[in-house]
Write an enzyme that holds these catalytic residues in place. Structure first.
Site, PDB file in Angstrom:
ATOM      1  N   ASN A   1     -29.514  -1.978  17.859  1.00  0.00           N
ATOM      2  CA  ASN A   1     -29.459  -3.150  18.743  1.00  0.00           C
ATOM      3  C   ASN A   1     -30.426  -2.872  19.886  1.00  0.00           C
ATOM      4  OD1 ASN A   1     -28.849  -5.240  20.465  1.00  0.00           O
ATOM      5  ND2 ASN A   1     -26.850  -4.414  21.087  1.00  0.00           N
TER       6      ASN A   1
ATOM      7  N   LYS B   1     -31.304  -4.797  22.202  1.00  0.00           N
ATOM      8  CA  LYS B   1     -30.989  -5.564  23.433  1.00  0.00           C
ATOM      9  C   LYS B   1     -32.277  -6.210  23.947  1.00  0.00           C
ATOM     10  CE  LYS B   1     -27.405  -2.226  24.238  1.00  0.00           C
ATOM     11  NZ  LYS B   1     -26.326  -1.798  25.087  1.00  0.00           N
TER      12      LYS B   1
ATOM     13  N   HIS C   1     -21.177  -9.422  20.978  1.00  0.00           N
ATOM     14  CA  HIS C   1     -21.404  -8.130  21.651  1.00  0.00           C
ATOM     15  C   HIS C   1     -20.749  -8.192  23.037  1.00  0.00           C
ATOM     16  CE1 HIS C   1     -23.460  -4.816  23.632  1.00  0.00           C
ATOM     17  NE2 HIS C   1     -23.715  -4.348  22.431  1.00  0.00           N
TER      18      HIS C   1
ATOM     19  N   GLU D   1     -21.730  -7.330  25.829  1.00  0.00           N
ATOM     20  CA  GLU D   1     -22.621  -7.818  26.905  1.00  0.00           C
ATOM     21  C   GLU D   1     -22.685  -9.339  26.885  1.00  0.00           C
ATOM     22  OE1 GLU D   1     -25.963  -5.362  25.902  1.00  0.00           O
ATOM     23  OE2 GLU D   1     -24.823  -3.603  26.536  1.00  0.00           O
TER      24      GLU D   1
ATOM     25  N   GLU E   1     -16.807  -1.166  19.350  1.00  0.00           N
ATOM     26  CA  GLU E   1     -17.598  -0.611  20.443  1.00  0.00           C
ATOM     27  C   GLU E   1     -16.771  -0.570  21.729  1.00  0.00           C
ATOM     28  OE1 GLU E   1     -22.042  -1.174  19.604  1.00  0.00           O
ATOM     29  OE2 GLU E   1     -21.361  -2.972  20.610  1.00  0.00           O
TER      30      GLU E   1
ATOM     31  N   GLY F   1     -23.824   2.522  26.396  1.00  0.00           N
ATOM     32  CA  GLY F   1     -24.899   2.792  27.347  1.00  0.00           C
ATOM     33  C   GLY F   1     -24.522   3.779  28.440  1.00  0.00           C
TER      34      GLY F   1
ATOM     35  N   SER G   1     -22.955   4.864  22.603  1.00  0.00           N
ATOM     36  CA  SER G   1     -23.642   6.143  22.789  1.00  0.00           C
ATOM     37  C   SER G   1     -23.688   6.978  21.513  1.00  0.00           C
ATOM     38  CB  SER G   1     -23.017   6.927  23.952  1.00  0.00           C
ATOM     39  OG  SER G   1     -23.092   6.160  25.144  1.00  0.00           O
TER      40      SER G   1
HETATM   41  C1  PEP Z   1     -24.757  -1.324  21.737  1.00  0.00           C
HETATM   42  O1  PEP Z   1     -25.446  -1.954  22.505  1.00  0.00           O
HETATM   43  O2  PEP Z   1     -24.253  -1.924  20.782  1.00  0.00           O
HETATM   44  C2  PEP Z   1     -24.563   0.115  21.978  1.00  0.00           C
HETATM   45  C3  PEP Z   1     -23.672   0.731  21.257  1.00  0.00           C
HETATM   46  O3  PEP Z   1     -25.344   0.693  22.935  1.00  0.00           O
HETATM   47  P1  PEP Z   1     -25.527   2.288  23.182  1.00  0.00           P
HETATM   48  O4  PEP Z   1     -25.742   2.911  21.828  1.00  0.00           O
HETATM   49  O5  PEP Z   1     -26.754   2.380  24.052  1.00  0.00           O
HETATM   50  O6  PEP Z   1     -24.300   2.767  23.842  1.00  0.00           O
END
Ligand code: PEP
Length: 252
Positions: free
Chosen positions: A10, A12, A97, A99, A169, A175, A215
């Site tokens: 992803n 973003k 997601h 976000e 998630e 992040g 992460s």
């Molecule tokens: C994501 O945006 O779906 C995500 C898991 O981000 P990160 O791997 O940077 O934590």
């Protein structure tokens, strides 16, 4: 049952079209062969979709979107429809997601509308769910996730449910560099599979792929993907770098 591992990136709001082209041209040879054993998907910004699709020709890498609207067309300034994504050659779309839920007011209801529309257009939805740190500390993680899943799958048939992808998630791990422990991730992914079994049946629960995101990187991917109920990763930050190829390798 053995399920094919998914390594989904992803991006973003990162990489302009020129950066997307040069990155994907470099990635192709790095994942060559591995992209037969593992489903490799990059969910890119809308403006990168066409050049990205062109850049992965001759590989098995698939290009996904990070969002879509639930209407076919019309006066929805700034939105992109599932039909547009499909005609461009997109195969997957991230829905709900955290976000999008946090900054763009998406709710479980809009997630459900989008999931149904994506399926109607033969796009594979990658349906996101996950708890806040506060919810985890209150001990309501599983209840909360079960509710998100039940609403996301309202009016989705068993056959269609099987082909969707769920991404667990935990918001506190996205992040932040703070990965859930494999036990925490497996506990929730197992609970999600159980919820799907209750909603549908064992076959559906065994077929559906459930990813961990938060992460996830080239160091922790192997252990996470080895868990019984974790079928790959939705990867943010680490999908912007060449090391993503090692995450794909971890899924082999
Ligand atoms: C994501 O945006 O779906 C995500 C898991 O981000 P990160 O791997 O940077 O934590």
């Amino acid at each position: 049952m053995s399920r094919k591992i998914v390594a989904a990136g992803n991006w973003k709001m990162n990489k302009d079209p020129f950066e997307a082209i040069s990155f994907l041209k470099e990635m192709g040879p790095l994942v060559k062969g591995k992209d037969e054993d593992v489903d490799v998907i990059f969910c890119v910004p809308f403006i990168d979709i066409l050049p990205a699709i062109d850049s992965v020709k001759g590989t098995n890498i698939k290009i996904g979107a990070q969002n879509m609207y639930f209407e076919e067309n019309g006066a929805y300034t700034g939105e992109v429809s599932p039909g547009m994504l499909k005609s461009a050659g997109v195969t997957h779309v991230i829905i709900g997601h955290s976000e999008r839920r946090e900054y763009f007011s998406e709710s479980d209801i809009t997630v459900n509308k989008k999931v149904k529309k994506a399926i109607e257009h033969k796009l594979t939805p990658i349906i996101c769910c996950g708890e806040t740190l506060e919810q985890r500390e209150q001990g309501i993680t599983i209840d909360f996730i079960r509710q998100q899943i039940k609403i996301a799958f309202l009016e989705v048939s068993k056959d269609d449910a099987k082909d969707t992808i769920i991404a667990y998630e935990p918001i506190w791990a996205i992040g932040t560099g703070k990965t859930a422990t494999t036990e925490q991730a497996e506990e929730v992914c197992g609970a999600i599979r159980k919820t799907i079994e209750e909603l549908y049946d064992t076959d559906t629960a065994q077929a559906i792929r459930i990813l961990y995101g938060g992460s996830c990187n080239e160091k922790n991917a192997k252990e996470l993907f080895a868990q019984e109920d974790i079928d790959g990763g939705l990867v943010g930050g680490a999908s912007l770098k060449k090391e993503f190829a090692q995450i794909v390798e971890a899924g082999q």
